[in-house]
Motif scaffolding. Structure first.
Motif, PDB file in Angstrom:
ATOM      1  N   LEU A  48       0.820  -1.200   0.000  1.00 48.35           N
ATOM      2  CA  LEU A  48       0.000   0.000   0.000  1.00 48.35           C
ATOM      3  C   LEU A  48       0.858   1.256   0.000  1.00 48.35           C
ATOM      4  N   VAL A  52       0.710   4.113  -2.878  1.00 43.14           N
ATOM      5  CA  VAL A  52       0.342   5.493  -2.564  1.00 43.14           C
ATOM      6  C   VAL A  52       1.475   6.445  -2.936  1.00 43.14           C
ATOM      7  N   SER A  68      -5.423  15.864   1.348  1.00 46.68           N
ATOM      8  CA  SER A  68      -5.836  14.569   1.869  1.00 46.68           C
ATOM      9  C   SER A  68      -6.372  14.726   3.289  1.00 46.68           C
ATOM     10  N   ARG A  79       0.759   8.468   5.227  1.00 46.74           N
ATOM     11  CA  ARG A  79       0.554   7.160   4.587  1.00 46.74           C
ATOM     12  C   ARG A  79       0.401   6.068   5.644  1.00 46.74           C
ATOM     13  N   GLN A 100      -8.508  -1.756  -1.012  1.00 43.90           N
ATOM     14  CA  GLN A 100      -8.592  -0.786  -2.112  1.00 43.90           C
ATOM     15  C   GLN A 100      -9.001   0.612  -1.647  1.00 43.90           C
ATOM     16  N   ARG A 102      -8.743   4.324  -0.097  1.00 42.34           N
ATOM     17  CA  ARG A 102      -7.705   5.348  -0.147  1.00 42.34           C
ATOM     18  C   ARG A 102      -8.103   6.497   0.780  1.00 42.34           C
TER      19      ARG A 102
END
Length: 238
Positions: A48, A52, A68, A79, A100, A102
């Protein structure tokens, strides 16, 4: 992620497994995890993080990344937060795959007071059941809930996040769900996450959905046996 077996949380979690409040049933999950990664979690975390990072470097503008809800995804700490939230959901709901998700699937809450108010409001009927349940009602439900959470995670040191359910591919997407909420309390210093997720399911709607499922099974089985009356089935489909 390591599950933390904390007796105050386990007691609450046991109670929240199935709470009949009259017109609906309340189902809740309350669990805490250490953010120490090992095994499959570590492997998924690396995957991941690389994905990212790649998106951050090639697929998005700096402005978009800085917006974000978890913080700038160009920073390792942001992250990590995303990864911890995803892994927590994967552990609590093993029948679903959240890999999946985000950053935009989550929201950072503005403050603890709003979260407490929302939880307290939704859990009012649950509190009444707690008070009348032998072995549970010595102290009020909400006092017990918040003191147990604070003991496990130290609320004043936490950032609070929520997951934005899509209503279809996660545990909160059941048609009979009346309301639901979920929150992650993340203490970076302790390297812990505590999760609470609760939903109320209408008895009447759940019963109707079950009847519809049974009817569809009957039609399907009849079709297999070559005995279905296609005229009636057509009318039922309408």
């Amino acid at each position: 992620m390591k599950f933390l077996d904390l007796s105050p949380l386990a007691r609450l979690n046991s109670f929240l497994d199935h709470v009949d409040v009259g017109e609906y049933i309340v189902y809740g999950d309350l669990e805490a995890y250490s953010c120490k990664l090992a095994g499959l979690d570590k492997k998924l975390s690396r995957s991941l993080d690389q994905e990212v990072q790649q998106v951050a470097q090639t697929g998005s503008s700096p402005l978009e990344l800085s917006k974000s809800p978890l913080g700038p995804l160009t920073e390792a700490s942001s992250r990590k937060t995303l990864i911890y939230l995803i892994l927590t959901l994967n552990h609590i709901y093993p029948d679903y795959d959240f890999s999946q998700l985000r950053a935009h699937h989550f929201k950072k809450e503005a403050g603890l007071s709003r979260v407490e108010e929302l939880v307290d409001t939704h859990m009012l009927e649950v509190s009444k059941v707690w008070e009348n349940t032998p072995g549970f009602g010595e102290t009020s439900f909400l006092d017990t809930l918040w003191s147990s959470i604070d003991e496990a995670i130290d609320l004043k040191e936490c950032d609070v996040y929520s997951y934005n359910s899509d209503g279809e591919t996660d545990p909160f997407g059941e048609k009979a769900t009346v309301w639901s909420f979920n929150f992650f309390f993340y203490n970076k210093k302790l390297k812990r996450i505590l999760y609470i997720g609760v939903k109320a399911v209408s008895k009447a709607a759940a019963s109707d959905a079950k009847d519809e499922e049974e009817d569809s099974k009957y039609i399907y089985n009849s079709d297999d046996e070559g005995e279905v009356d296609y005229g009636m089935a057509g009318e039922m489909d309408v």
